[in-house]
Design a protein around this motif. Structure first.
Motif, PDB file in Angstrom:
ATOM      1  N   GLU F  53       0.848  -1.184   0.000  1.00  0.00           N
ATOM      2  CA  GLU F  53       0.000   0.000   0.000  1.00  0.00           C
ATOM      3  C   GLU F  53       0.889   1.241   0.000  1.00  0.00           C
ATOM      4  O   GLU F  53       1.942   1.252   0.627  1.00  0.00           O
ATOM      5  CB  GLU F  53      -0.845  -0.010   1.286  1.00  0.00           C
ATOM      6  CG  GLU F  53      -1.782   1.159   1.421  1.00  0.00           C
ATOM      7  CD  GLU F  53      -2.207   1.377   2.862  1.00  0.00           C
ATOM      8  OE1 GLU F  53      -1.576   0.817   3.767  1.00  0.00           O
ATOM      9  OE2 GLU F  53      -3.173   2.125   3.066  1.00  0.00           O
ATOM     10  N   SER F  54       0.463   2.266  -0.727  1.00  0.00           N
ATOM     11  CA  SER F  54       1.192   3.528  -0.664  1.00  0.00           C
ATOM     12  C   SER F  54       0.383   4.492   0.198  1.00  0.00           C
ATOM     13  O   SER F  54      -0.749   4.803  -0.124  1.00  0.00           O
ATOM     14  CB  SER F  54       1.365   4.127  -2.047  1.00  0.00           C
ATOM     15  OG  SER F  54       2.008   3.211  -2.876  1.00  0.00           O
ATOM     16  N   ILE F  55       0.985   4.888   1.270  1.00  0.00           N
ATOM     17  CA  ILE F  55       0.273   5.859   2.099  1.00  0.00           C
ATOM     18  C   ILE F  55       0.918   7.214   1.883  1.00  0.00           C
ATOM     19  O   ILE F  55       2.020   7.312   1.360  1.00  0.00           O
ATOM     20  CB  ILE F  55       0.311   5.475   3.592  1.00  0.00           C
ATOM     21  CG1 ILE F  55       1.723   5.148   4.010  1.00  0.00           C
ATOM     22  CG2 ILE F  55      -0.629   4.364   3.867  1.00  0.00           C
ATOM     23  CD1 ILE F  55       1.857   4.830   5.456  1.00  0.00           C
ATOM     24  N   GLU F  56       0.222   8.255   2.256  1.00  0.00           N
ATOM     25  CA  GLU F  56       0.788   9.574   1.992  1.00  0.00           C
ATOM     26  C   GLU F  56       0.395  10.534   3.100  1.00  0.00           C
ATOM     27  O   GLU F  56      -0.522  10.282   3.872  1.00  0.00           O
ATOM     28  CB  GLU F  56       0.314  10.097   0.647  1.00  0.00           C
ATOM     29  CG  GLU F  56      -1.179  10.296   0.592  1.00  0.00           C
ATOM     30  CD  GLU F  56      -1.641  10.724  -0.775  1.00  0.00           C
ATOM     31  OE1 GLU F  56      -0.854  10.676  -1.703  1.00  0.00           O
ATOM     32  OE2 GLU F  56      -2.803  11.107  -0.885  1.00  0.00           O
ATOM     33  N   VAL F  57       1.135  11.620   3.178  1.00  0.00           N
ATOM     34  CA  VAL F  57       0.809  12.612   4.198  1.00  0.00           C
ATOM     35  C   VAL F  57       0.109  13.821   3.607  1.00  0.00           C
ATOM     36  O   VAL F  57      -0.645  14.494   4.284  1.00  0.00           O
ATOM     37  CB  VAL F  57       2.056  13.060   4.988  1.00  0.00           C
ATOM     38  CG1 VAL F  57       2.558  11.948   5.856  1.00  0.00           C
ATOM     39  CG2 VAL F  57       3.133  13.560   4.082  1.00  0.00           C
ATOM     40  N   GLU F 198       8.907  10.033   4.646  1.00  0.00           N
ATOM     41  CA  GLU F 198       7.452  10.023   4.495  1.00  0.00           C
ATOM     42  C   GLU F 198       6.969   9.221   3.292  1.00  0.00           C
ATOM     43  O   GLU F 198       5.789   9.182   3.016  1.00  0.00           O
ATOM     44  CB  GLU F 198       6.924  11.450   4.396  1.00  0.00           C
ATOM     45  CG  GLU F 198       7.204  12.300   5.619  1.00  0.00           C
ATOM     46  CD  GLU F 198       6.516  11.774   6.864  1.00  0.00           C
ATOM     47  OE1 GLU F 198       5.547  11.007   6.731  1.00  0.00           O
ATOM     48  OE2 GLU F 198       6.963  12.115   7.959  1.00  0.00           O
ATOM     49  N   TYR F 199       7.900   8.632   2.563  1.00  0.00           N
ATOM     50  CA  TYR F 199       7.464   7.893   1.381  1.00  0.00           C
ATOM     51  C   TYR F 199       7.276   6.421   1.715  1.00  0.00           C
ATOM     52  O   TYR F 199       7.994   5.852   2.528  1.00  0.00           O
ATOM     53  CB  TYR F 199       8.484   8.032   0.255  1.00  0.00           C
ATOM     54  CG  TYR F 199       8.532   9.421  -0.316  1.00  0.00           C
ATOM     55  CD1 TYR F 199       7.536   9.851  -1.179  1.00  0.00           C
ATOM     56  CD2 TYR F 199       9.535  10.298   0.027  1.00  0.00           C
ATOM     57  CE1 TYR F 199       7.559  11.120  -1.704  1.00  0.00           C
ATOM     58  CE2 TYR F 199       9.570  11.582  -0.493  1.00  0.00           C
ATOM     59  CZ  TYR F 199       8.579  11.982  -1.364  1.00  0.00           C
ATOM     60  OH  TYR F 199       8.606  13.243  -1.866  1.00  0.00           O
ATOM     61  N   SER F 200       6.315   5.827   1.047  1.00  0.00           N
ATOM     62  CA  SER F 200       6.137   4.393   1.271  1.00  0.00           C
ATOM     63  C   SER F 200       5.661   3.780  -0.037  1.00  0.00           C
ATOM     64  O   SER F 200       5.329   4.488  -0.982  1.00  0.00           O
ATOM     65  CB  SER F 200       5.123   4.160   2.384  1.00  0.00           C
ATOM     66  OG  SER F 200       3.893   4.693   1.993  1.00  0.00           O
ATOM     67  N   ASP F 203       5.985   4.894  -4.138  1.00  0.00           N
ATOM     68  CA  ASP F 203       6.828   6.089  -4.207  1.00  0.00           C
ATOM     69  C   ASP F 203       8.248   5.764  -3.768  1.00  0.00           C
ATOM     70  O   ASP F 203       9.218   6.242  -4.349  1.00  0.00           O
ATOM     71  CB  ASP F 203       6.249   7.190  -3.319  1.00  0.00           C
ATOM     72  CG  ASP F 203       4.776   7.400  -3.570  1.00  0.00           C
ATOM     73  OD1 ASP F 203       4.354   7.116  -4.697  1.00  0.00           O
ATOM     74  OD2 ASP F 203       4.060   7.813  -2.643  1.00  0.00           O
TER      75      ASP F 203
END
Lengths: 359, 146, 121, 636, 115, 286
Positions: F53-57, F198-200, F203
């Motif tokens: 999963e790509s999470i973001e802020v 902060e990247y996952s 990304d």
């Protein structure tokens, strides 16, 4: 200046093996202010004396901290023994000293590794911990545990070490000695390492004394404070002198700890020569009544145990003043004006044991 | 092919342990045990991690911290409780400041016993966690309909 | 000035080959005293409850009526205290540690007529 | 010819009109119309004469000379009086020496000198006129909106908007005159008028600081003027000519080099090169439109314009070397110093200094390639920098501060402004944009002319440039989630010029091959009497244009195109202590603290005080060395 | 193991005694509190490995002065005692206001009604 | 044919880059006495990240890493296809700046400190990279790689000083200790993971692949110094690229991470002295 950066540092942070929190106020990367917050490991285990009897509490005391576990157990046992006025057998004293010094070695080598990690020297970290595994093997062979030994008991020790194992230990220590010497070259001579430790976090002798620093932190600043000179356990029969340095920076503290490792090797060898045959334990009857303060020297410095018994199975009060607790003010002092990159090194420089501090 | 099995990255958090398990977790990374053989990296950053290793019985102050760390991890993720304190509170279960066991705060997938947990046990635990991780990633696929 | 003083060690390691123990393919030898988990010779047990009383974590439970002895594996801290206090010396420390599990494990040993079987509940 | 007269005279008429009209809205209208007309005349003139160029002399040259002399006398009187009044005797002294000198020359020595071409309009002039006309008129319009807000927020300053606007127009006229004149006395007169305009605008707010800085600017520029005047007299007496074009065609001998050196010093003061740079930094107290117009886009370019004109005489000569090195020192020192600044206008000022330094280097090296780079730099710098200035003006208006650190909320306040700001900054240093192309060619030119030190200075200076612009850009894109700021209205008078400017920046980058082909190459071919080539290969130009096109997708990041995307949003990483709003964390002592994130300034390395001292010393040393060399040259 | 020096003093003598010890070059080792029949505070000092303890017995709700202006680092001990025992220590140099450990229970070591 | 070959090179670049990273990890592990991961581990990592999963802020910060990758690919393409070396360097710098901006855009403390450090690093190594290009131009009168590598004398003969400087700078570019201030491959750093914090998911995978391109880019720079029109020299050049990479691995493992002050000053001083001395001598003989 308006250009202040305020960032949280910890509790979860890759360079922190244990949770502690700092509010860091930075200018560029210079630390202007560091305000600590603790309490992430506070369990309240001193209160457990009301629930566990004084015999069981030995196991609690051992788990105050997993790195100097043995010393905590020993300190607690010594306190109770003093209250109950038990004289333990000579052999037990020597065995305690051997384990204590091995613990010191393991703790210091572990610290060296973490220090290397803090300044980004991964291979040095790996190498230190590789050497440390040999000492853990000794632990496992003699006590059955790699980290927590459960061998110290009120009235003596639970397990004996046979003569041939003792010889084997000496053999391993010689190997460790050789490998450590190679490592020492890097820690004390390498330019890039020196550039990260020399002149960083200088603590003057006066400041060290005024802030109540103990252990290598105080010794590296020139304050002679080594409880082993008081001759508890078998130390009275061994020849050694406290290791002192005067510079008071991270480099001096590294040097003191490295020298202490070699000193420990020497002390263990002396013990192996001097250890008498005999019992390892005396039988304990009755319950403690009275109070006593015990000071012993842990890898991180002086620790104070206080126990007060009331004649029942359960103690009234059991208190540990651990070395890190005493060193925190000194840490805060050195943090001022350092750079962000130095923060992990400085936190490590007191060899923090937060679980000791907060209990 | 689920690559998550081939490269599980871990995040270690010490929720009020005595350090015993922490140094054993670290020891896993060192030459003798070297978990990087399995592609394991200790990331130290929840956003990159797949497996959360928690040592210690989790005290009052740590509850929001571990919850936040868990939230910040990307799916699929698993939690492994390392050591007796993390699995049940152990000898500190009766202390006033500990919740006793990580499962009181987070859904724990794997329990690794031991006081302190041995490196071998930790490796076993991570390997068990991988199976769960794979399952979870399959579930996640199903949910998104891919 | 001493630069790259580490490289000697590095090359030594490189040519020596890895020091890694190939766990789980190959296990590291355990020592005689290695503390893994508590085992019981249930036949010798007299269900005196001494171990239950002395256990610092309360992991052990003894039920004299059902002649059962059980241990919460996830609470045991392997302190070895129970084996010391056991009057019949039927408790002993095994080298093999408890393997990780997906849930709580309580190992129960029941002394039946001639049979003993560990069963999980 | 008439068109050119109109071009010079129309802004004066506009200035007078603006000065007289008291009604605000009527005056604003006049300003807008005049600005548009100025732009229109500019375009017409360029359209008329671009192809062939024009050179002529006004029929009533004598009369013009007398008018100029009278005006010069009046200005000198004014400066002497205010100098004495404000106890800044140095300006009085400068003025009291140079004006009599020029007047004496005018009336006693000049009779036997005939001027063939008082006005020359060639390709370089065309470029300068375009810059002045277009950028100038845009800024005039911009200042309508800006000044309204300015006085609304600074109630303690006296409102003198008509005064401000009329000086802007007067300045435009002077500037047109400056770039068109071939007659050195006329050039000198326009030169002095721009100095005066600058002085008046810096002192606009009448605060103590403004006064101090305006006098400093005046003193330094008059000092330059003095050098200019001396040069004119020297040229007139020795070579019996008054024409710049004639001077340029002379051989660079020792005797010629003396006036060239003096003119170069005048140019260096105008372009605020070290050690004369302090006035430009002080000039930042002036209202932003004047900073944009005078102190970045046009007036300071007058100095480098002069050096570009003198280029054939500089080149390999000792004067050329000295000027090159002074430019080099300025470029490096100012690029480094800009790192330690957080006030947006200060950064822009330092960057202006640095870029002027670069242009000075390129111009003074005087090869075809380097002049190509120098002229392109003038163009790109003018449009980008004035865009940046007026953006900063509007940002100050929107967020109430011009500190770079406060710009992290700009993205929320005004996406448009941050986009334009980004374009401006990108224009200053990023790869496919104009400044970088010019730098590249400059670098090539430096190597080809064997200037190793300058190449190294350029490498270091560019790295520093990259640092301070990027960190500013970083602030612009950082998504601080402050939601409680109040949005200000974005006046049309501000928005339209900014938008056009931004378009100009991009268009100039796309259009540079055209500029090069139709303006620079013919100009350089004519100047060097040899075929000039575009210094960048065609394939590279193509690649660069691709890159530029690729960059045009950049604005996409400002549009929330991912709205439909269902990604999980999580709080940012704050070591597990984020309170959940991404701004605060649970800090020590039981308090919730706000995370503050600031850029680096590295005071200990790039602190202004130390660097200024050293770089000033070096550049003064260089100039002294120049004088010694000249004397040695004559003696030899 | 010999007998240890424990010197009982009253709470208002504390500052004078501590000042005296500080001037003598003593190092503060620890401050310990026990809750039994009121609060029993022990201030441990050390000079040349000689341990000296000051013992003060006060009531559960009595005030006691802070020694943190003499020994600045005493603030940690005092904050701890204040938070865990609820002893009223006045004027601590850095007062965490009972949030040093942030525990869920109030003054866990305090035993009410033992007085 | 030529175009096809170029396309082939560009496709091969990340694969070789990934393999090199894998080899790096194995050798590093062996030097530390460990067994280390499989050689293909970097690919596993990237595949895993893509599947995660790509999470973001916030909605902006991931945008920049994609642009960063585009420019890294672009720069590598220019270089590999024999284009203008200076243009390639500019394109790569552009990519790096977008990466930095990505760090800023997340507005997270450690990302931003990482960005500042990264910028500082760019400022530290940029002069040297530019001077290296200048030197190549000076030696071979061309900025075009295809012309430089078709000379009869390798550029190294003229530019030994600049080459040493370049190797020094590569440590920055390859993110190796002692200059891995802004973002280290080893997790334990005071600023967590720097810009990548902060990247996952996807990304992060993009960042990793970008790094592979950068590895190839930097090694190509080394290659340019040694290659001539003789075929054998091409082989030698590739071998030297390998040796330089090995040297970087050893350096990585034999140095403590330096502070920014030391990184910055050492880089600038080395650039200054080597650059000036080498170019001066060269200009003297030209």
């Amino acid at each position: 200046m308006g250009n202040r950066t305020i960032v949280p540092f910890g509790p979860q942070h890759p360079v922190l093996p244990e949770p502690i929190h700092l509010d860091l106020v930075l200018e560029d990367e210079r630390v202007v202010e560091a305000i600590p917050r603790i309490g992430y490991i506070h369990r309240g285990l001193e209160k457990l004396v009301e629930k566990k009897d004084f015999q069981q509490y030995t196991f609690v005391a051992e788990r105050i901290c997993g790195i100097c576990s043995f010393m905590h157990g020993m300190g607690y046992c010594m306190t109770i023994e003093s209250i109950m006025q038990i004289e333990i057998p000579e052999r037990a004293k020597f065995l305690r000293t051997i384990w204590a010094e091995l613990s010191r070695m393991h703790s210091h080598i572990l610290w060296l590794g973490l220090l290397a990690d803090a300044f980004g020297f991964e291979s040095l970290f790996m190498q230190s911990w590789k050497i440390r595994e040999q000492i853990l093997d000794i632990f496992e062979e003699t006590t059955g545990g790699r980290v927590i030994f459960s061998v110290c008991d009120i009235g003596g020790v639970r397990k004996d070490i046979s003569a041939e194992t003792l010889q084997k230990i000496v053999g391993i220590l010689e190997q460790v000695d050789k490998e450590l010497k190679e490592l020492t070259e890097v820690f004390l001579k390498d330019t890039s390492v020196k550039s990260r430790t020399k002149g960083v976090g200088v603590l003057s002798k006066q400041a060290a004394f005024d802030l109540g620093a103990v252990g290598p932190m105080a010794k590296a600043s020139g304050v002679e404070l080594d409880m082993r000179t008081q001759g508890y356990a078998a130390y009275g029969k061994l020849k050694f002198a406290p290791i002192i340095d005067t510079k008071g920076d991270c480099y001096a503290r590294t040097k003191v700890r490295i020298k202490e490792i070699f000193q420990s090797i020497d002390l263990i060898k002396q013990c192996v020569e001097l250890i008498p045959e005999g019992e390892i334990k005396v039988k304990v009857t009755g319950n403690p009544s009275g109070e006593y303060f015990t000071q012993i020297e842990q890898p991180r410095g002086e620790v104070v145990y206080y126990a007060k018994g009331n004649g029942s199975k359960f103690l009234d009060r059991m208190r540990v003043r651990t070395p890190t607790f005493a060193n925190v003010p000194a840490l805060l002092e050195t943090l001022k004006g350092c750079s962000l990159a130095d923060v992990p090194i400085l936190i490590l420089t007191i060899d923090p044991c937060i679980s000791c501090t907060e209990r | 092919m689920k690559f998550v099995k081939k490269s599980p990255w871990i995040l270690h958090y010490d929720g009020s342990s005595c350090n015993g398990c922490d140094i054993e977790v670290l020891a896993c990374l060192t030459p003798l045990y070297d978990v990087e053989r399995f592609g394991i990296i200790n990331t130290g950053n929840p956003k990159h991690a797949d497996i959360l290793l928690i040592t210690g019985s989790v005290n009052e102050q740590n509850i929001p911290v571990v919850k936040q760390l868990y939230e910040q991890m990307a799916e699929p993720k698993v939690v492994a409780a390392i050591g007796i304190c993390a699995t049940s509170g152990g000898i500190f279960a009766e202390c006033y400041n500990v919740v006793g066991g990580v499962d009181k705060v987070l859904p724990v997938d794997v329990y690794v016993p031991g006081c302190a947990a041995r490196p071998e046990a930790i490796i076993d635990g991570v390997v068990k966690a991988l199976a769960i991780l794979e399952e979870k990633s399959k579930d996640a696929r199903k949910k998104t309909g891919k | 000035m001493s630069i790259m003083s580490m490289s000697k060690t590095l090359f030594k390691n490189l040519f020596h080959g890895p020091f890694t123990v190939q766990y789980p393919i190959k296990k590291k030898d355990s020592y005689e005293r290695t503390r893994g988990r508590i085992g019981i010779d249930i036949d010798d047990c007299i269900f005196c409850s001494m171990c239950q009383r002395r256990c610092p974590t309360g992991a052990i439970q003894v039920d004299k009526a059902a002649s059962s002895w059980s241990i919460e594996r996830l609470s045991c801290i392997q302190c070895n205290y129970c084996t010391e206090v056991c009057p019949k010396k039927c408790l002993h420390m095994e080298n093999q540690y408890t393997s990780p599990s997906f849930g709580k494990v309580r190992d129960e040993f029941i002394k039946c007529t001639n049979t003993q079987s560990p069963s999980e509940s | 010819m008439y068109a050119i007269s109109v071009l010079i005279l129309f802004p004066i008429i506009a200035a007078l009109l603006v000065r007289i009209v008291k009604n605000d809205s009527a005056r604003d209208m006049i300003v807008r119309i005049s600005a548009v007309i100025t732009a229109a005349i500019t375009l017409t003139v360029v359209f008329l004469y671009f192809k062939k160029g024009i050179s002529f002399n006004f029929p009533h040259e004598e009369i013009i000379d007398y008018i100029i002399a009278a005006l010069e006398g009046a200005i000198a009187l004014f400066i002497i009086i205010i100098g004495i009044k404000n106890k800044k005797y140095i300006v009085s002294v400068f003025s009291a020496i140079q004006t009599p000198l020029i007047l004496w020359f005018e009336f006693s020595q000049k009779h036997d000198i005939t001027v063939q071409n008082g006005i020359i309009f060639d390709k370089l002039t065309a470029i300068m006129v375009l810059i002045i006309g277009i950028v100038g008129s845009l800024i005039c319009i911009y200042s309508i909106g800006y000044m309204k807000w300015y006085h609304y927020h600074h109630e303690d300053y006296p409102v003198r908007k008509n005064y401000f606007m009329s000086i802007l127009f007067l300045f435009l006229s002077a500037m047109f005159g400056l770039v068109l004149s071939n007659n050195l006395t006329w050039l000198y007169f326009c030169w002095e008028i721009t100095t005066l305009c600058s002085f008046l605008l810096i002192g606009y707010t009448k605060t103590k600081e403004a006064k101090k800085n305006s006098f400093r600017a005046l003193a330094i520029n008059l000092g330059g003027g003095l050098a200019f005047a001396t040069a004119i007299v020297f040229i007139g007496m020795n070579f019996k000519t008054m024409e710049l074009s004639v001077l340029i065609n002379m051989k660079p001998e020792a005797m010629v080099l003396i006036p060239v050196f003096l003119l170069s010093v005048a140019a260096l003061t105008k372009s605020a090169q070290l050690p004369f740079s302090s006035w430009l930094l002080g000039a930042m107290v002036a209202p932003t439109p004047s900073s944009a117009l005078l102190h970045s886009a046009t007036m300071v370019k007058a100095g480098v314009y002069l050096i570009i004109r003198l280029a054939p005489l500089l080149g390999d000569t000792s004067v050329g070397r000295i000027v090159t090195l002074v430019g080099g020192v300025t470029f490096l020192a100012c690029s480094l110093m800009a790192i330690s600044q957080s006030d947006a206008k200060k950064i822009l000022a330092y960057s202006t200094l640095a870029n002027l330094g670069l242009i000075v280097i390129c111009a003074s090296i005087g090869t075809q390639e380097s002049l190509w780079a120098a002229i392109l730099l003038v163009i790109f710098h003018a449009v980008s920098k004035s865009l940046l200035f007026i953006c900063v003006g509007s940002i100050e208006h929107q967020i109430g501060s011009r500190n770079v650190e406060d710009m992290d909320i700009l993205l929320d306040v005004s996406r448009k402004l941050s986009l334009y700001m980004m374009i401006g900054i990108a224009g200053m240093f990023l790869a496919p944009f104009g400044m970088l192309i010019s730098k590249w060619v400059a670098m090539k030119a430096f190597i080809d002319s064997n200037n190793i030190f300058i190449v190294i200075i350029l490498a270091y200076g560019s790295a520093a440039t990259l640092f301070y612009w990027s960190k500013w850009m970083g602030k612009l894109v950082s998504n601080a989630n402050v939601k409680n700021h109040k949005k200000q209205s974005f006046r049309k008078d501000e928005e339209i010029p900014i938008t056009i400017h931004a378009v100009l920046v991009v268009a100039s980058c796309f259009g540079f091959p055209l500029i090069s082909k139709y303006a620079l190459i013919p100009y350089l071919t004519y100047l060097f009497h040899a075929d000039a080539l575009i210094p960048i290969g065609t394939s590279d130009v193509k690649i660069m244009l691709y890159m530029l096109s690729a960059l045009l997708i950049l604005p996409l990041s400002f549009i929330p195109i991912y709205k439909g995307d269902k990604r999980r949003k999580v709080p940012i990483y704050m070591a597990g202590e984020n309170t959940g709003d991404n701004e605060n964390f649970h800090g020590s002592m039981g308090v919730t603290r706000k995370v503050e994130l600031r850029n680096w300034y590295m005071e200990s390395y790039f602190g202004v005080k130390r660097l200024t001292l050293w770089s000033n010393l070096i550049s003064i040393g260089l100039l002294c060395a120049g004088i010694i060399l000249l004397i040695g040259g004559i003696a030899a | 193991m010999g007998q240890q020096t424990i010197k009982a003093i009253s709470s208002n003598e504390l500052l004078a005694e501590v000042l005296h010890l500080k001037n003598d070059g003593y190092r503060l080792v620890a401050i310990t509190c026990t809750c039994k029949d009121g609060m029993e505070l022990s201030y441990s000092f050390d000079k040349n490995y000689e341990l000296l303890n000051l013992r003060i017995n006060i009531g559960l709700d009595e005030d006691i002065a802070s020694i943190s202006f003499l020994y600045p680092f005493a603030f940690l001990y005092e904050n701890e005692i204040k938070e865990l025992f609820g002893v009223n220590i006045k004027d601590i140099a850095v007062d965490f206001n009972n949030s040093l450990y942030k525990i869920p229970v109030k003054t866990p070591f305090r035993k009410e009604g033992t007085e | 044919m030529n175009i096809l070959m170029n396309i082939g090179f560009v496709i091969a670049a990340p694969i070789v880059g990934g393999l090199l990273t894998g080899v790096d990890r194995v050798i590093t592990a062996r030097m530390q006495g460990r067994q280390g991961p499989p050689v293909l581990q970097p690919f596993y990592d990237v595949m895993k990240l893509i599947q995660k999963e790509s999470i973001e802020v916030n909605s902006m910060h991931r945008f920049f890493v994609y642009i960063s990758m585009v420019f890294a690919i672009f720069a590598t393409t220019i270089l590999i296809t024999g284009g203008d070396i200076l243009l390639a360097v500019f394109a790569l710098t552009l990519g790096s700046i977008f990466f930095v901006l990505g760090g800023y855009a997340s507005n997270s403390p450690y990302s931003i400190i990482g960005s500042e450090r990264e910028l500082l690093q760019i400022m530290s190594y940029e002069p040297m990279v530019l001077l290296a290009c200048v030197g190549l131009y000076y030696a071979d009168r061309s900025f075009f790689v295809k012309e430089i590598i078709n000379n009869s004398i390798p550029a190294i003969v003229y530019l030994p000083g600049l080459f040493i400087g370049l190797v020094f700078i590569l440590t920055f570019k390859l993110r190796k200790s002692p200059f891995d201030l802004s973002m280290s491959h080893h997790g334990h750093q005071e600023i967590v993971k720097g810009i990548t914090t902060e990247y996952s998911g996807r990304d992060l995978a993009v960042i990793e692949v970008t790094h592979w391109f950068e590895v190839i880019f930097t090694l190509t720079l080394v290659y340019v110094f040694f290659a001539t029109n003789a075929p054998i020299s091409r082989v030698i050049a590739i071998v030297i690229c390998g040796l330089v990479y090995l040297l970087e691995i050893v350096i990585d493992n034999a140095f403590a991470r330096l502070k920014w002050q030391q990184a910055f000053t050492s880089a600038w001083i080395i650039t200054g002295t080597l650059g000036i001395v080498n170019l001066m001598i060269l200009s003297y003989f030209r």
